[in-house]
Design a protein around this motif. Structure first.
Motif, PDB file in Angstrom:
ATOM      1  N   ILE A  32       0.800  -1.706   0.039  1.00 27.21           N
ATOM      2  CA  ILE A  32      -0.090   0.537  -0.088  1.00 27.21           C
ATOM      3  C   ILE A  32       1.381   1.319   0.125  1.00 27.21           C
ATOM      4  CG2 ILE A  32      -1.799   1.203   0.595  1.00 27.21           C
ATOM      5  CD1 ILE A  32      -2.685  -1.118   2.986  1.00 27.21           C
ATOM      6  N   ILE A  33       0.982   2.078  -1.347  1.00 27.90           N
ATOM      7  CA  ILE A  33       1.622   3.608  -1.037  1.00 27.90           C
ATOM      8  C   ILE A  33       0.054   4.329  -1.118  1.00 27.90           C
ATOM      9  CG2 ILE A  33       3.854   1.979  -1.953  1.00 27.90           C
ATOM     10  CD1 ILE A  33       2.885   3.640  -4.493  1.00 27.90           C
ATOM     11  N   GLY A  34       1.359   5.588  -0.985  1.00 30.51           N
ATOM     12  CA  GLY A  34       0.483   7.031  -0.973  1.00 30.51           C
ATOM     13  C   GLY A  34       1.188   8.275   0.074  1.00 30.51           C
ATOM     14  N   GLN A  35       0.731   8.801  -0.216  1.00 28.40           N
ATOM     15  CA  GLN A  35       1.242  10.364   0.768  1.00 28.40           C
ATOM     16  C   GLN A  35       1.153  10.251   1.419  1.00 28.40           C
ATOM     17  OE1 GLN A  35       0.013  13.375  -2.385  1.00 28.40           O
ATOM     18  NE2 GLN A  35       2.070  13.040  -3.356  1.00 28.40           N
ATOM     19  N   SER A  36       1.670  11.429   2.178  1.00 32.37           N
ATOM     20  CA  SER A  36       1.055  11.758   3.716  1.00 32.37           C
ATOM     21  C   SER A  36      -0.309  12.094   3.580  1.00 32.37           C
ATOM     22  CB  SER A  36       1.776  12.142   4.471  1.00 32.37           C
ATOM     23  OG  SER A  36       3.256  11.450   4.876  1.00 32.37           O
ATOM     24  N   GLY A  37      -1.211  11.103   4.277  1.00 33.63           N
ATOM     25  CA  GLY A  37      -2.711  11.837   3.937  1.00 33.63           C
ATOM     26  C   GLY A  37      -3.319  11.201   3.347  1.00 33.63           C
ATOM     27  N   GLY A  39      -5.024   8.041   3.944  1.00 34.85           N
ATOM     28  CA  GLY A  39      -5.347   7.392   4.038  1.00 34.85           C
ATOM     29  C   GLY A  39      -4.403   5.750   4.339  1.00 34.85           C
ATOM     30  N   LYS A  40      -3.149   5.159   4.192  1.00 31.38           N
ATOM     31  CA  LYS A  40      -2.863   4.058   3.666  1.00 31.38           C
ATOM     32  C   LYS A  40      -2.411   3.501   5.336  1.00 31.38           C
ATOM     33  CE  LYS A  40       2.187   5.683   3.440  1.00 31.38           C
ATOM     34  NZ  LYS A  40       1.830   6.698   3.542  1.00 31.38           N
ATOM     35  N   THR A  41      -2.252   4.559   6.155  1.00 33.80           N
ATOM     36  CA  THR A  41      -1.784   4.049   7.974  1.00 33.80           C
ATOM     37  C   THR A  41      -3.327   3.094   8.344  1.00 33.80           C
ATOM     38  OG1 THR A  41      -0.367   5.475   7.905  1.00 33.80           O
ATOM     39  CG2 THR A  41      -1.437   4.594   9.877  1.00 33.80           C
ATOM     40  N   VAL A  42      -4.629   4.302   7.981  1.00 32.26           N
ATOM     41  CA  VAL A  42      -5.812   4.261   8.647  1.00 32.26           C
ATOM     42  C   VAL A  42      -6.235   2.950   8.106  1.00 32.26           C
ATOM     43  CG1 VAL A  42      -8.317   4.694   8.422  1.00 32.26           C
ATOM     44  CG2 VAL A  42      -6.898   6.025   9.101  1.00 32.26           C
ATOM     45  N   PHE A  43      -5.915   2.896   6.637  1.00 39.12           N
ATOM     46  CA  PHE A  43      -5.916   1.206   5.126  1.00 39.12           C
ATOM     47  C   PHE A  43      -5.533   0.385   6.457  1.00 39.12           C
ATOM     48  CE2 PHE A  43      -6.512  -0.755   1.706  1.00 39.12           C
ATOM     49  CZ  PHE A  43      -7.278  -1.969   1.997  1.00 39.12           C
ATOM     50  N   LEU A  44      -4.641   0.487   6.832  1.00 41.87           N
ATOM     51  CA  LEU A  44      -3.495  -0.651   7.080  1.00 41.87           C
ATOM     52  C   LEU A  44      -4.711  -1.324   8.712  1.00 41.87           C
ATOM     53  CD1 LEU A  44      -1.132  -2.873   6.470  1.00 41.87           C
ATOM     54  CD2 LEU A  44       0.104  -1.501   8.196  1.00 41.87           C
ATOM     55  N   LYS A  45      -5.023  -0.446   9.378  1.00 43.34           N
ATOM     56  CA  LYS A  45      -5.494  -0.216  10.927  1.00 43.34           C
ATOM     57  C   LYS A  45      -6.689  -1.131  10.578  1.00 43.34           C
ATOM     58  CE  LYS A  45      -2.757   2.934  13.413  1.00 43.34           C
ATOM     59  NZ  LYS A  45      -2.186   3.416  14.766  1.00 43.34           N
ATOM     60  N   CYS A  46      -7.297  -0.891   9.779  1.00 43.41           N
ATOM     61  CA  CYS A  46      -8.901  -1.217   9.168  1.00 43.41           C
ATOM     62  C   CYS A  46      -8.004  -2.986   8.839  1.00 43.41           C
ATOM     63  CB  CYS A  46      -9.325  -0.695   8.438  1.00 43.41           C
ATOM     64  SG  CYS A  46     -10.035   0.913   8.583  1.00 43.41           S
ATOM     65  N   THR A 191       1.109 -11.377   2.302  1.00 43.10           N
ATOM     66  CA  THR A 191       1.766 -10.263   2.946  1.00 43.10           C
ATOM     67  C   THR A 191       1.332  -8.605   2.584  1.00 43.10           C
ATOM     68  OG1 THR A 191       3.997 -11.847   3.301  1.00 43.10           O
ATOM     69  CG2 THR A 191       3.936  -9.632   3.444  1.00 43.10           C
ATOM     70  N   VAL A 192       1.061  -7.751   3.616  1.00 41.45           N
ATOM     71  CA  VAL A 192       0.500  -6.402   2.910  1.00 41.45           C
ATOM     72  C   VAL A 192       1.456  -5.655   3.521  1.00 41.45           C
ATOM     73  CG1 VAL A 192      -0.921  -4.874   3.243  1.00 41.45           C
ATOM     74  CG2 VAL A 192      -1.990  -7.028   3.037  1.00 41.45           C
ATOM     75  N   ILE A 193       2.359  -4.514   2.910  1.00 41.09           N
ATOM     76  CA  ILE A 193       3.222  -4.030   3.337  1.00 41.09           C
ATOM     77  C   ILE A 193       2.401  -2.968   2.872  1.00 41.09           C
ATOM     78  CG2 ILE A 193       5.602  -2.906   3.148  1.00 41.09           C
ATOM     79  CD1 ILE A 193       5.942  -5.970   2.136  1.00 41.09           C
ATOM     80  N   ASN A 194       2.474  -1.660   4.618  1.00 42.69           N
ATOM     81  CA  ASN A 194       2.663  -0.217   4.490  1.00 42.69           C
ATOM     82  C   ASN A 194       4.177   0.955   3.885  1.00 42.69           C
ATOM     83  OD1 ASN A 194       1.206   2.102   4.410  1.00 42.69           O
ATOM     84  ND2 ASN A 194       0.143   2.332   6.709  1.00 42.69           N
ATOM     85  N   SER A 195       3.969   0.847   3.041  1.00 40.40           N
ATOM     86  CA  SER A 195       5.671   1.825   2.926  1.00 40.40           C
ATOM     87  C   SER A 195       5.010   2.936   1.833  1.00 40.40           C
ATOM     88  CB  SER A 195       6.290   0.842   1.831  1.00 40.40           C
ATOM     89  OG  SER A 195       7.533   1.362   1.783  1.00 40.40           O
ATOM     90  N   VAL A 209      -1.249  -0.997  -4.399  1.00 38.13           N
ATOM     91  CA  VAL A 209      -2.799  -0.283  -4.359  1.00 38.13           C
ATOM     92  C   VAL A 209      -2.253   1.245  -3.878  1.00 38.13           C
ATOM     93  CG1 VAL A 209      -4.346   0.026  -2.651  1.00 38.13           C
ATOM     94  CG2 VAL A 209      -3.864  -2.367  -3.821  1.00 38.13           C
ATOM     95  N   PHE A 210      -2.166   2.051  -4.840  1.00 39.88           N
ATOM     96  CA  PHE A 210      -2.124   3.601  -4.587  1.00 39.88           C
ATOM     97  C   PHE A 210      -3.540   3.809  -4.216  1.00 39.88           C
ATOM     98  CE2 PHE A 210      -1.371   7.705  -6.474  1.00 39.88           C
ATOM     99  CZ  PHE A 210       0.122   8.088  -6.111  1.00 39.88           C
ATOM    100  N   LEU A 211      -3.056   4.785  -3.067  1.00 39.16           N
ATOM    101  CA  LEU A 211      -4.194   5.499  -2.226  1.00 39.16           C
ATOM    102  C   LEU A 211      -4.225   7.219  -2.874  1.00 39.16           C
ATOM    103  CD1 LEU A 211      -4.698   3.538   1.847  1.00 39.16           C
ATOM    104  CD2 LEU A 211      -6.017   3.083  -1.151  1.00 39.16           C
ATOM    105  N   LYS A 212      -5.142   7.588  -3.091  1.00 37.76           N
ATOM    106  CA  LYS A 212      -4.850   9.251  -3.198  1.00 37.76           C
ATOM    107  C   LYS A 212      -6.032   9.559  -2.626  1.00 37.76           C
ATOM    108  CE  LYS A 212      -4.363  13.157  -6.091  1.00 37.76           C
ATOM    109  NZ  LYS A 212      -3.737  13.752  -6.965  1.00 37.76           N
ATOM    110  N   ASN A 213      -5.836  10.443  -1.376  1.00 40.18           N
ATOM    111  CA  ASN A 213      -7.305  11.243  -0.195  1.00 40.18           C
ATOM    112  C   ASN A 213      -8.158  10.492  -0.444  1.00 40.18           C
ATOM    113  OD1 ASN A 213      -5.653  13.613  -0.787  1.00 40.18           O
ATOM    114  ND2 ASN A 213      -6.654  13.811  -2.868  1.00 40.18           N
ATOM    115  N   GLY A 214      -8.043   8.844   0.256  1.00 39.99           N
ATOM    116  CA  GLY A 214      -8.701   8.051   0.807  1.00 39.99           C
ATOM    117  C   GLY A 214      -9.694   7.718  -0.464  1.00 39.99           C
TER     118      GLY A 214
END
Length: 255
Positions: A32-37, A39-46, A191-195, A209-214
């Protein structure tokens, strides 16, 4: 396999995840990749079950987490291994005791059985002589390998890694990337990696998976990144001159 469908997560008026749908495949390194903000950290915690969500579903090999009983959820958590950004080792414990911790929490194995398993996973991450060291006596790279050993000691079906290369030098980062990929394939783990490390993306990104603005802005493999014309992806991935040159070389080689 982990299947995510139409996932929405908000904090008050802030809508963080806005209908994310994707799958993470067994035996592959999913990033999971994307800029700060984004949503990738929230996604991982979900995905980890740490955050509830308002809409959508997450299924682990066909089992929807929110529909499980408390006992079933506990059993599911025993199938999850986690490598935290800062390793999150217990300073008061030895390396062997850190690795044994999940076995004490989730199994009823005898002491000798647990010791055998700890010996096996520490050897697997090339730390067979580190049993009696404390985390403070280990380098950053060693601590990450201990964290990986602890994450796989309970033979998980799912492995989650939050910025596993954070704070590591480039050479050590490659070692950690290769270790995670080898373990994923060897034990057929999802395996899922937030990076945010583009070197990791290009080296082990079998599914990205590239996230942008959620929102899920794009998904594909590390090879697909070279070919995509999605402006948001190319702006993020090729923000450095090095990756711009690598992409240009790739495209030129393929005409």
């Amino acid at each position: 396999m982990i299947e995510v469908k139409n996932l929405h997560k908000s904090f008050g008026d802030a809508h963080i995840l806005k209908g994310v749908t994707t799958t993470f495949e067994k035996g592959k390194t999913n990033l999971i990749i994307g800029q700060s903000g984004s949503g990738k950290t929230v996604f991982l915690k979900c995905l980890l079950g740490l955050f509830d969500y308002e809409q959508g579903s997450i299924a682990y090999d066909g089992k929807i987490f929110t529909q499980l009983s408390e006992d079933e959820k506990r059993n599911m958590r025993a199938d999850i291994g986690m490598v935290f950004q800062g390793s999150a080792l217990f300073d008061s414990m030895t390396i062997a005791e850190n690795v044994m911790f999940p076995l004490k929490m989730f199994t009823k194995q005898s002491k000798s059985e647990m010791e055998d398993r700890v010996n096996f996973v520490l050897k697997r991450v090339n730390l067979e002589d580190a049993h009696h060291k404390k985390p403070s006596e280990a380098s950053g790279g060693m601590q990450k390998r201990v964290a990986i050993a602890r994450a796989i000691v309970n033979k998980p079906k799912y492995l989650f890694c939050d910025e596993p290369n954070s704070g590591l030098d480039p050479k050590t980062s490659i070692v950690i990337d290769n270790l995670i990929k080898e373990i994923t394939e060897e034990y057929q783990i999802t395996t899922v990696i937030n990076s945010h490390d583009m070197n990791s993306v290009m080296q082990i990104g079998e599914k990205i998976v590239f996230l942008k603005n959620g929102l899920k802005e794009w998904e594909g493999s590390r090879y697909d990144i070279f070919k995509t014309d999605n402006a948001a992806v190319t702006d993020f991935v090729y923000s450095s001159e090095l990756f711009k040159k690598v992409r240009q070389m790739y495209l030129e080689e393929r005409g």
